[in-house]
Design an enzyme around this catalytic site. Structure first.
Site, PDB file in Angstrom:
ATOM      1  N   GLY A 203       0.825  -1.211   0.000  1.00 52.86           N
ATOM      2  CA  GLY A 203       0.000   0.000   0.000  1.00 52.86           C
ATOM      3  C   GLY A 203       0.852   1.251   0.000  1.00 52.86           C
ATOM      4  O   GLY A 203       1.810   1.367  -0.772  1.00 52.86           O
ATOM      5  N   GLU A 204       0.556   2.171   0.923  1.00 54.09           N
ATOM      6  CA  GLU A 204       1.279   3.445   0.937  1.00 54.09           C
ATOM      7  C   GLU A 204       2.739   3.294   1.360  1.00 54.09           C
ATOM      8  O   GLU A 204       3.512   4.243   1.294  1.00 54.09           O
ATOM      9  CB  GLU A 204       0.574   4.456   1.841  1.00 54.09           C
ATOM     10  CG  GLU A 204       0.580   4.066   3.288  1.00 54.09           C
ATOM     11  CD  GLU A 204      -0.192   5.053   4.167  1.00 54.09           C
ATOM     12  OE1 GLU A 204       0.025   6.264   4.047  1.00 54.09           O
ATOM     13  OE2 GLU A 204      -1.021   4.589   4.969  1.00 54.09           O
ATOM     14  N   ASP A 234      -3.797  -4.254  -8.970  1.00 50.16           N
ATOM     15  CA  ASP A 234      -3.885  -4.749 -10.357  1.00 50.16           C
ATOM     16  C   ASP A 234      -3.226  -3.764 -11.322  1.00 50.16           C
ATOM     17  O   ASP A 234      -2.606  -4.163 -12.303  1.00 50.16           O
ATOM     18  CB  ASP A 234      -5.351  -4.937 -10.757  1.00 50.16           C
ATOM     19  CG  ASP A 234      -6.095  -5.745  -9.722  1.00 50.16           C
ATOM     20  OD1 ASP A 234      -5.644  -6.857  -9.417  1.00 50.16           O
ATOM     21  OD2 ASP A 234      -7.118  -5.249  -9.204  1.00 50.16           O
TER      22      ASP A 234
HETATM   23  P1  AMP Z   1      -7.048  -4.512  -5.909  1.00 48.17           P
HETATM   24  O1  AMP Z   1      -6.071  -4.185  -6.971  1.00 48.17           O
HETATM   25  O2  AMP Z   1      -6.566  -5.575  -5.000  1.00 48.17           O
HETATM   26  O3  AMP Z   1      -7.589  -3.302  -5.216  1.00 48.17           O
HETATM   27  O4  AMP Z   1      -8.296  -5.191  -6.690  1.00 48.17           O
HETATM   28  C1  AMP Z   1      -9.571  -4.648  -6.747  1.00 48.17           C
HETATM   29  C2  AMP Z   1     -10.415  -5.373  -7.766  1.00 48.17           C
HETATM   30  O5  AMP Z   1     -10.467  -6.767  -7.458  1.00 48.17           O
HETATM   31  C3  AMP Z   1     -11.853  -4.873  -7.752  1.00 48.17           C
HETATM   32  O6  AMP Z   1     -12.100  -4.152  -8.935  1.00 48.17           O
HETATM   33  C4  AMP Z   1     -12.712  -6.140  -7.661  1.00 48.17           C
HETATM   34  O7  AMP Z   1     -13.706  -6.213  -8.657  1.00 48.17           O
HETATM   35  C5  AMP Z   1     -11.731  -7.288  -7.818  1.00 48.17           C
HETATM   36  N1  AMP Z   1     -12.025  -8.395  -6.902  1.00 48.17           N
HETATM   37  C6  AMP Z   1     -12.433  -8.331  -5.613  1.00 48.17           C
HETATM   38  N2  AMP Z   1     -12.602  -9.560  -5.086  1.00 48.17           N
HETATM   39  C7  AMP Z   1     -12.290 -10.445  -6.069  1.00 48.17           C
HETATM   40  C8  AMP Z   1     -12.243 -11.878  -6.160  1.00 48.17           C
HETATM   41  N3  AMP Z   1     -12.571 -12.660  -5.117  1.00 48.17           N
HETATM   42  N4  AMP Z   1     -11.842 -12.437  -7.321  1.00 48.17           N
HETATM   43  C9  AMP Z   1     -11.501 -11.646  -8.368  1.00 48.17           C
HETATM   44  N5  AMP Z   1     -11.533 -10.305  -8.364  1.00 48.17           N
HETATM   45  C10 AMP Z   1     -11.907  -9.693  -7.226  1.00 48.17           C
END
Ligand code: AMP
Length: 302
Positions: A203-204, A234
């Site tokens: 994170g930060e 992501d």
């Molecule tokens: P992050 O980069 O970790 O903040 O990922 C956030 C994204 O993960 C959001 O746009 C969600 O739609 C997706 N997400 C959340 N839970 C899941 C899951 N169990 N499987 C796949 N994608 C997910």
């Protein structure tokens, strides 16, 4: 070189101390592809329901993302609902509705099977494995996951990890996966599961990259305004893999630079809700922030 990605394409409902968004475009594959598309072409594998509109498809296509592997099935698109408190480093998941992902089985278009760079974004590890079985001879396989799958599909995840070169997960997930509180010890345990490189998102506090013999640390860009951290991980992975695929080089130096490009991309995503900041982003802004990162971390030797 193009990157093949499997992951979620989603509608997210997100609450942060600064605002909320309901049913906005999200998903691990969506953030990843948009971010990677600044560096290289992307082939996307995912499923959406019949409720999924045209606009995001047009947007992804306009960014050079190949949607031949995006299936549309009867039913609803994946939905995730999450909340962040003032500590924006960790999301609290309120709801996960797999919907069309429950019965989905990826079938790679012929044109995807030669992919050299593969990213298994956060999704059911069984689907990640099914993709790997259909790719012929990848040069690099990287992978993300989250607590939902570490808890719910641990065995499948462990089988996937045996094939993975680079694992990109957050700090809490490293501890959970290794069942070890100390991050350095936990990282060693995760490296023993298969990956040669472990990228720990903090994170930060930035990113730590562990290999058997080295540790590299990159800060996060200090921002005055962080609105919504959703997708930061992501987006990081998209910049990281995008740079590796664009250079087609896997040296330690390139992995370090890729880590900074990933951090640059993530620092933009959190400035606005959903993909709104990435939609407006220019390459000049990316280069400018990359240079600021360099200044931020440069110091003289002894
Ligand atoms: P992050 O980069 O970790 O903040 O990922 C956030 C994204 O993960 C959001 O746009 C969600 O739609 C997706 N997400 C959340 N839970 C899941 C899951 N169990 N499987 C796949 N994608 C997910």
């Amino acid at each position: 070189m193009d990157i093949l990605v499997i992951g979620s394409v989603a509608f997210d409902s997100v609450e942060t101390p600064f605002g909320r968004g309901d049913d906005v475009l999200g998903g691990s594959a969506t953030y990843f592809s948009t971010s990677a598309s600044f560096f290289t072409g992307v082939q996307l594998v995912a499923v959406v329901g019949e409720d999924f509109p045209d606009e995001p498809r047009q947007f992804l296509t306009s960014r050079g993302v190949d949607l031949a592997g995006l299936q549309t099935r009867p039913g609803k698109t994946f939905r995730w609902k999450g909340r962040y408190g003032y500590d924006l480093n960790e999301a609290q998941t309120l709801e996960t509705h797999l919907n069309v992902f429950e019965t989905f089985h990826p079938e790679l278009p012929e044109s995807y099977r030669q992919a050299k760079f593969v990213f298994l974004a956060n999704i059911d590890p069984e689907l990640q494995l099914e993709v790997l079985q259909q790719v012929e001879k990848p040069k690099l396989i990287a992978c993300d996951t989250m607590n939902f799958w570490i808890d719910g599909k641990r065995d499948a995840l462990i089988r996937t990890l045996e094939h993975v070169d680079i694992l990109v997960i957050n700090e809490a997930e490293v501890r959970q996966l290794a069942d070890e509180a100390n991050l350095v010890k936990a990282s060693r345990a995760v490296l023993a599961m298969g990956p040669k490189t472990l990228v720990v998102k903090r994170g930060e506090y930035g990113v730590l990259v562990f290999t058997e013999h080295s540790i590299f640390s990159a800060p996060a860009y200090p921002l005055e305004e962080v609105f919504d951290p959703t997708g930061a991980g992501d987006t990081f992975a998209g910049g990281f893999m995008g740079y590796l695929a664009a250079t087609n080089n896997l040296s330690d130096e390139t992995i370090r630079k890729a880590t900074v490009f990933g951090s640059v991309m993530a620092s933009f995503t959190v400035e606005d809700f959903s993909l709104d900041r990435l939609r407006k982003l220019t390459w000049t802004e990316i280069e400018d922030r990359f240079r600021r990162f360099q200044t931020l971390t440069a110091f003289e030797g002894l």
